[in-house]
Design a protein around this motif. Structure first.
Motif, PDB file in Angstrom:
ATOM      1  N   GLN A 121      11.097  81.404  23.579  1.00 24.62           N
ATOM      2  CA  GLN A 121      12.426  81.841  24.002  1.00 24.62           C
ATOM      3  C   GLN A 121      12.684  83.223  23.408  1.00 24.62           C
ATOM      4  O   GLN A 121      12.106  83.562  22.366  1.00 24.62           O
ATOM      5  N   VAL A 176       8.334  84.205  28.796  1.00 26.84           N
ATOM      6  CA  VAL A 176       9.143  82.977  28.780  1.00 26.84           C
ATOM      7  C   VAL A 176       8.856  82.086  29.995  1.00 26.84           C
ATOM      8  O   VAL A 176       8.506  80.915  29.837  1.00 26.84           O
ATOM      9  N   GLN A 216      21.103  87.347  26.867  1.00 23.52           N
ATOM     10  CA  GLN A 216      20.445  86.036  26.859  1.00 23.52           C
ATOM     11  C   GLN A 216      19.911  85.708  28.249  1.00 23.52           C
ATOM     12  O   GLN A 216      20.673  85.384  29.165  1.00 23.52           O
ATOM     13  N   VAL A 240       9.741  78.323  19.717  1.00 23.77           N
ATOM     14  CA  VAL A 240      10.873  77.430  19.430  1.00 23.77           C
ATOM     15  C   VAL A 240      10.472  76.351  18.424  1.00 23.77           C
ATOM     16  O   VAL A 240      11.209  76.064  17.483  1.00 23.77           O
ATOM     17  N   GLY A 288      10.759  89.431  27.755  1.00 18.91           N
ATOM     18  CA  GLY A 288      10.947  88.077  28.275  1.00 18.91           C
ATOM     19  C   GLY A 288       9.942  87.641  29.321  1.00 18.91           C
ATOM     20  O   GLY A 288      10.060  86.549  29.881  1.00 18.91           O
ATOM     21  N   GLU A 345      18.201  83.157  29.464  1.00 25.39           N
ATOM     22  CA  GLU A 345      18.423  81.802  29.988  1.00 25.39           C
ATOM     23  C   GLU A 345      19.858  81.641  30.493  1.00 25.39           C
ATOM     24  O   GLU A 345      20.105  81.011  31.512  1.00 25.39           O
ATOM     25  N   GLY A 396       8.031  75.619  27.757  1.00 27.47           N
ATOM     26  CA  GLY A 396       9.290  76.165  27.236  1.00 27.47           C
ATOM     27  C   GLY A 396       9.208  76.498  25.762  1.00 27.47           C
ATOM     28  O   GLY A 396      10.219  76.548  25.054  1.00 27.47           O
ATOM     29  N   GLN A 447      16.636  70.421  28.480  1.00 26.53           N
ATOM     30  CA  GLN A 447      16.955  71.755  29.002  1.00 26.53           C
ATOM     31  C   GLN A 447      17.458  71.654  30.429  1.00 26.53           C
ATOM     32  O   GLN A 447      18.430  72.278  30.812  1.00 26.53           O
ATOM     33  N   ILE A 464      15.048  85.307  21.329  1.00 25.23           N
ATOM     34  CA  ILE A 464      16.150  85.100  20.389  1.00 25.23           C
ATOM     35  C   ILE A 464      16.361  86.404  19.625  1.00 25.23           C
ATOM     36  O   ILE A 464      15.403  86.956  19.055  1.00 25.23           O
TER      37      ILE A 464
END
Ligand code: SF4
Ligand code: SF4
Length: 263
Positions: free
Chosen positions: A31, A22, A194, A40, A19, A196, A28, A82, A33
């Motif tokens: 991400q 990120v 996760q 994204v 990460g 975020e 942004g 976001q 996932i």
């Protein structure tokens, strides 16, 4: 509209899901996932490669291919969305989250908030800590998973907070004696959980709980540094300054280094 242009390429084999890329992408566009970095949407990537230097495994490179054109207006719209979603969730964390998280319909004991003090701590010592052999439990509350603890949990109020990676907690043999006693603890995995969601949770905690000090316990592997990034981003989003100490441990349970926030 598809055009031939420069765009990020993520090597799935090399990506360990740490990460670190990120936060380096202001658009942004990346991400995490399912444990891997993902683009994204093509239109969010400007192809300038600000993320490249952050990847410890060399999983990122800029390539030239047919792709949706970079769309600055869509990026702005996406970032605004976001931001308002995060603001909404932080707000919800102060009001709705405690009820939702404190009691799930399944009745799982992990979701019941408990403060049970430490062995010999007096009137609040409703659950005397286990005294196995010569090691007393230093745990003073439940639950402990980042996802399950609401920002308004009483044990977080003005706490000396330990944030530990799941693996580090298991690897360090004297966790209870050296790190849990006198601290509230939150644990999670920066690689598989996760990021975020955790940033939003920490933002809400830092805004509401008046945390006094933070200790972050991480493994030596690069992906574990994601935990420190998550906490830093929570602090930045909350707009507060709290002293932070970062401690790295090896898989054999030795402390490799300790760094205070001013170092
Ligand atoms: S190249 Fe730039 S816009 Fe594309 S993912 Fe990397 S930092 Fe984000
Ligand atoms: S920084 Fe981490 S998450 Fe991002 S591409 Fe590299 S290995 Fe994957």
């Amino acid at each position: 509209m598809k055009v031939k242009r420069k765009i990020i390429e993520i090597n799935d084999e090399l990506c360990n899901g740490c990460g670190q890329c990120v936060p380096s992408c202001a658009e942004g566009a990346i991400q995490i996932i399912d444990g891997k970095a993902r683009l994204v949407a093509e239109k969010y990537c400007d192809g300038l490669g600000a993320c490249l230097g952050e990847c410890p495994t060399g999983a990122l490179k800029i390539t030239e291919r047919m792709a949706d054109d970079f769309d600055a207006a869509s990026v702005q719209e996406y970032l605004n969305h976001q931001e308002s979603r995060e603001a909404h969730q932080v707000k919800a964390g102060e009001t709705r989250q405690p009820r939702q998280e404190a009691s799930l319909a399944c009745g799982c004991p992990s979701t019941h908030l408990e403060s049970f003090g430490q062995s010999g701590s007096g009137p609040g010592d409703s659950h005397p800590a286990c005294q196995c052999a010569d090691t007393a439990s230093g745990l003073s509350h439940w639950p402990v998973q980042i996802r399950l603890v609401p920002p308004s949990a009483p044990f977080l109020k003005e706490a000396d907070l330990l944030v530990t990676a799941d693996c580090a907690a298991v690897a360090y043999p004297d966790l209870h004696r050296d790190f849990l006693s006198g601290r509230a603890v939150l644990m999670g995995c920066p690689k598989f959980d996760q990021a975020e969601e955790y940033i939003r949770k920490f933002t809400a905690i830092f805004q509401t709980a008046k945390i006094k000090r933070i200790t972050i316990l991480m493994m030596e592997v690069p992906c574990c540094s994601g935990l420190s990034i998550i906490v830093e981003r929570g602090l930045a989003a909350a707009g507060v300054t709290i002293p932070v100490e970062r401690i790295r441990v090896s898989s054999r349970g030795e402390i490799l280094d300790r760094k205070a926030s001013a170092d």
